[in-house]
Design a protein around this motif. Structure first.
Motif, PDB file in Angstrom:
ATOM      1  N   SER A 196       0.834  -1.214   0.000  1.00 50.55           N
ATOM      2  CA  SER A 196       0.000   0.000   0.000  1.00 50.55           C
ATOM      3  C   SER A 196       0.862   1.255   0.000  1.00 50.55           C
ATOM      4  CB  SER A 196      -0.925   0.003   1.228  1.00 50.55           C
ATOM      5  OG  SER A 196      -1.858  -1.045   1.153  1.00 50.55           O
ATOM      6  N   LEU A 197       1.930   1.241   0.788  1.00 48.50           N
ATOM      7  CA  LEU A 197       2.818   2.408   0.852  1.00 48.50           C
ATOM      8  C   LEU A 197       3.473   2.677  -0.494  1.00 48.50           C
ATOM      9  CD1 LEU A 197       4.355   4.612   2.353  1.00 48.50           C
ATOM     10  CD2 LEU A 197       6.010   2.878   3.068  1.00 48.50           C
ATOM     11  N   ILE A 198       3.926   1.626  -1.163  1.00 45.90           N
ATOM     12  CA  ILE A 198       4.549   1.794  -2.478  1.00 45.90           C
ATOM     13  C   ILE A 198       3.539   2.357  -3.472  1.00 45.90           C
ATOM     14  CG2 ILE A 198       5.565   0.565  -4.442  1.00 45.90           C
ATOM     15  CD1 ILE A 198       6.800  -1.386  -2.410  1.00 45.90           C
ATOM     16  N   MET A 199       2.326   1.818  -3.437  1.00 47.65           N
ATOM     17  CA  MET A 199       1.300   2.280  -4.368  1.00 47.65           C
ATOM     18  C   MET A 199       0.939   3.744  -4.108  1.00 47.65           C
ATOM     19  SD  MET A 199      -1.087  -1.156  -4.374  1.00 47.65           S
ATOM     20  CE  MET A 199      -2.299  -0.540  -5.544  1.00 47.65           C
ATOM     21  N   ARG A 200       0.786   4.096  -2.824  1.00 47.07           N
ATOM     22  CA  ARG A 200       0.461   5.484  -2.503  1.00 47.07           C
ATOM     23  C   ARG A 200       1.624   6.406  -2.863  1.00 47.07           C
ATOM     24  NH1 ARG A 200      -0.606   4.582   2.086  1.00 47.07           N
ATOM     25  NH2 ARG A 200       1.044   5.516   3.336  1.00 47.07           N
ATOM     26  N   GLU A 203       1.669   6.938  -6.628  1.00 47.52           N
ATOM     27  CA  GLU A 203       0.544   7.799  -6.989  1.00 47.52           C
ATOM     28  C   GLU A 203       0.834   9.252  -6.623  1.00 47.52           C
ATOM     29  OE1 GLU A 203      -3.282   4.748  -6.872  1.00 47.52           O
ATOM     30  OE2 GLU A 203      -3.082   6.293  -5.323  1.00 47.52           O
ATOM     31  N   ALA A 204       1.463   9.464  -5.456  1.00 46.16           N
ATOM     32  CA  ALA A 204       1.843  10.825  -5.061  1.00 46.16           C
ATOM     33  C   ALA A 204       2.861  11.413  -6.033  1.00 46.16           C
ATOM     34  CB  ALA A 204       2.407  10.816  -3.639  1.00 46.16           C
ATOM     35  N   THR A 205       3.789  10.579  -6.486  1.00 53.15           N
ATOM     36  CA  THR A 205       4.789  11.035  -7.461  1.00 53.15           C
ATOM     37  C   THR A 205       4.122  11.411  -8.778  1.00 53.15           C
ATOM     38  OG1 THR A 205       6.429   9.560  -6.452  1.00 53.15           O
ATOM     39  CG2 THR A 205       6.928  10.417  -8.638  1.00 53.15           C
ATOM     40  N   ALA A 206       3.195  10.581  -9.219  1.00 49.14           N
ATOM     41  CA  ALA A 206       2.479  10.872 -10.466  1.00 49.14           C
ATOM     42  C   ALA A 206       1.656  12.150 -10.338  1.00 49.14           C
ATOM     43  CB  ALA A 206       1.573   9.694 -10.833  1.00 49.14           C
ATOM     44  N   LEU A 207       1.026  12.335  -9.168  1.00 52.54           N
ATOM     45  CA  LEU A 207       0.258  13.562  -8.947  1.00 52.54           C
ATOM     46  C   LEU A 207       1.186  14.774  -8.945  1.00 52.54           C
ATOM     47  CD1 LEU A 207      -2.694  14.399  -8.408  1.00 52.54           C
ATOM     48  CD2 LEU A 207      -2.152  14.366  -5.966  1.00 52.54           C
ATOM     49  N   ARG A 208       2.378  14.604  -8.363  1.00 50.50           N
ATOM     50  CA  ARG A 208       3.363  15.684  -8.368  1.00 50.50           C
ATOM     51  C   ARG A 208       3.735  16.088  -9.800  1.00 50.50           C
ATOM     52  NH1 ARG A 208       5.076  20.292  -6.648  1.00 50.50           N
ATOM     53  NH2 ARG A 208       7.263  20.672  -7.080  1.00 50.50           N
ATOM     54  N   PRO A 232      -0.522  16.090   6.560  1.00 53.93           N
ATOM     55  CA  PRO A 232       0.163  17.160   5.834  1.00 53.93           C
ATOM     56  C   PRO A 232       1.684  17.065   5.851  1.00 53.93           C
ATOM     57  CG  PRO A 232      -1.671  18.067   7.088  1.00 53.93           C
ATOM     58  CD  PRO A 232      -1.553  16.623   7.484  1.00 53.93           C
ATOM     59  N   HIS A 233       2.268  16.538   6.919  1.00 54.60           N
ATOM     60  CA  HIS A 233       3.729  16.485   7.005  1.00 54.60           C
ATOM     61  C   HIS A 233       4.304  15.124   6.621  1.00 54.60           C
ATOM     62  CE1 HIS A 233       3.790  20.458   8.773  1.00 54.60           C
ATOM     63  NE2 HIS A 233       2.879  20.075   9.642  1.00 54.60           N
ATOM     64  N   SER A 234       3.465  14.241   6.098  1.00 53.12           N
ATOM     65  CA  SER A 234       3.945  12.920   5.684  1.00 53.12           C
ATOM     66  C   SER A 234       4.826  13.038   4.447  1.00 53.12           C
ATOM     67  CB  SER A 234       2.754  12.015   5.370  1.00 53.12           C
ATOM     68  OG  SER A 234       2.057  12.504   4.235  1.00 53.12           O
ATOM     69  N   VAL A 235       5.598  12.004   4.202  1.00 53.65           N
ATOM     70  CA  VAL A 235       6.485  11.980   3.032  1.00 53.65           C
ATOM     71  C   VAL A 235       5.675  12.096   1.743  1.00 53.65           C
ATOM     72  CG1 VAL A 235       8.106  10.570   1.709  1.00 53.65           C
ATOM     73  CG2 VAL A 235       8.306  10.683   4.195  1.00 53.65           C
ATOM     74  N   ILE A 240       4.089  15.595  -2.940  1.00 56.75           N
ATOM     75  CA  ILE A 240       3.178  16.308  -3.839  1.00 56.75           C
ATOM     76  C   ILE A 240       3.433  17.810  -3.786  1.00 56.75           C
ATOM     77  CG2 ILE A 240       0.738  16.842  -4.282  1.00 56.75           C
ATOM     78  CD1 ILE A 240       0.115  14.072  -2.959  1.00 56.75           C
ATOM     79  N   CYS A 241       3.645  18.319  -2.569  1.00 58.81           N
ATOM     80  CA  CYS A 241       3.744  19.774  -2.374  1.00 58.81           C
ATOM     81  C   CYS A 241       5.122  20.346  -2.686  1.00 58.81           C
ATOM     82  CB  CYS A 241       3.397  20.125  -0.932  1.00 58.81           C
ATOM     83  SG  CYS A 241       1.708  19.749  -0.450  1.00 58.81           S
ATOM     84  N   ALA A 242       6.181  19.648  -2.264  1.00 57.69           N
ATOM     85  CA  ALA A 242       7.560  20.140  -2.397  1.00 57.69           C
ATOM     86  C   ALA A 242       7.720  21.510  -1.737  1.00 57.69           C
ATOM     87  CB  ALA A 242       7.992  20.177  -3.863  1.00 57.69           C
ATOM     88  N   THR A 243       6.981  21.743  -0.654  1.00 62.63           N
ATOM     89  CA  THR A 243       7.027  23.044   0.020  1.00 62.63           C
ATOM     90  C   THR A 243       8.390  23.302   0.644  1.00 62.63           C
ATOM     91  OG1 THR A 243       4.701  22.645   0.577  1.00 62.63           O
ATOM     92  CG2 THR A 243       5.775  24.530   1.621  1.00 62.63           C
ATOM     93  N   THR A 244       9.026  22.258   1.169  1.00 60.98           N
ATOM     94  CA  THR A 244      10.297  22.458   1.875  1.00 60.98           C
ATOM     95  C   THR A 244      11.393  22.973   0.957  1.00 60.98           C
ATOM     96  OG1 THR A 244      10.796  20.106   1.532  1.00 60.98           O
ATOM     97  CG2 THR A 244       9.769  20.720   3.622  1.00 60.98           C
TER      98      THR A 244
END
Length: 355
Positions: A196-200, A203-208, A232-235, A240-244
């Motif tokens: 599940s972690l790999i899939m999420r 998916e987050a990378t693709a959304l990014r 919000p502070h998860s990896v 997705i955000c790349a705010t840092t």
């Protein structure tokens, strides 16, 4: 732009994200291990959702876990509000399609003019990951939905609705849904959680990648809403955000996203009630509203700000009932600059003040 600058006229835009918890039409099967809604149960569900939609009174509703577009439109009608556009791609109910199959979809309702609508099923080219026991993961389980909208004063806004893979362990099963693994084995359960972690994560990378394409070298504001199944502070959220990256590279703001809750101007309204889900007694924020740099109050490319963020979560303490939702709804009041009125030209031969 200062949030209290009285010289700049502002237009308001209310946006909200809502996980509707398996919204399906009465009598229709969605998951093999769950009974269909009987008619009275379905009526309670769309009545409850209609009341919540009316309370939110949002210009844009981003929704998740919809099996039937018709059921979503039914809930909207119970709100008594008028939405000129509502769609859940992949969950249509018509002569050729009987709602979503296999997994629910994300959708959108809005009062704004819709200029374009696009679902992203496949990951961007070249992006795929091997998931142990499952093979190559190349597609979103629930395709994100991009809507290009235009406000009455002419400002264009992009809105992206997403629902990422949950943390629920991904156990192997056959085509009929029968288990292929011992779910009581703790080591196997750990491997299932890793899937599940790999899939999420992918998916987050693709959304990014989609976010970067939408923001890079453009000035169109972007709002990303949905159930990220992480905090919000998860990896994955920060991926997705790349705010840092903004802290050491100011140019990174062009493609960064910022949590609306962190930007809201009415700081006095921020209380310790900012959660949208309760898991085993622990409150978390899984449902988020992210905005681009155009909503930074003092940003170089600012066209607006975030005035307020509200969490509608009282129902999470009313007990588990599938006619309600197991997620709180999150709403943000955004403000955008309106064109500054230009002084009308004086008529020929008319004296101007001070002449």
């Amino acid at each position: 732009m200062r949030q209290t600058d009285p010289s700049q006229p502002l237009a308001t835009l209310m946006v909200a994200t809502c996980n509707l918890l398996n919204l399906a039409s009465a009598g229709r099967s969605f998951y093999p291990n769950q009974d269909p809604y009987h008619p009275a149960e379905f009526e309670r569900k769309i009545d409850w959702l209609g009341e919540r939609f009316r309370a939110l009174n949002a210009d844009i509703l981003a929704v998740q876990e919809v099996w039937d577009e018709a059921a979503f439109k039914g809930a909207l009608s119970r709100s008594g509000l008028h939405y000129g556009f509502a769609a859940v791609p992949g969950a249509e109910n018509n002569a050729t399609q009987n709602g979503a199959q296999g997994t629910p979809r994300v959708g959108l309702a809005t009062r704004l003019q819709v200029e374009a609508l696009q679902s992203f099923a496949e990951f961007p080219a070249g992006l795929h990951v091997e998931v142990p026991g499952l093979g190559v993961h190349r597609r979103f389980e629930r395709p994100p939905l991009l809507a290009t909208l235009r406000m009455k004063h002419g400002q264009q806004v992009n809105v992206l609705t997403a629902h990422l893979k949950s943390k629920r362990p991904k156990f192997l099963q056959d085509a009929l849904g029968n288990p292929l693994e011992d779910r009581d084995d703790r080591k196997i359960a750990a491997q299932a959680s890793l899937r599940s972690l790999i899939m999420r994560g992918v998916e987050a990378t693709a959304l990014r990648c989609i976010v970067v394409d939408l923001l890079q070298h453009t000035a169109t504001p972007l709002v990303v809403m949905g159930d990220f199944n992480d905090t919000p502070h998860s990896v994955t959220t920060q991926l997705i955000c790349a705010t840092t990256e903004v802290a050491y590279d100011r140019s990174a703001r062009d493609v960064a996203l910022f949590n609306a809750d962190d930007l809201q101007g009415e700081a006095a309204l921020k209380k310790d009630v900012a959660y949208s889900h309760i898991h085993q007694g622990t409150p978390d924020v899984l449902d988020q509203i992210l905005v681009s740099e155009e909503f930074l109050p003092h940003g170089r490319n600012s066209v607006g700000d975030v005035r307020r963020v509200d969490y509608f979560n009282d129902h999470l303490h009313e007990g588990r009932d599938r006619t309600r939702s197991d997620h709180g709804f999150v709403r943000a009041l955004l403000r955008l600059k309106m064109p500054t009125p230009q002084p009308s030209a004086a008529a020929p031969g008319t004296a101007t003040p001070g002449s």
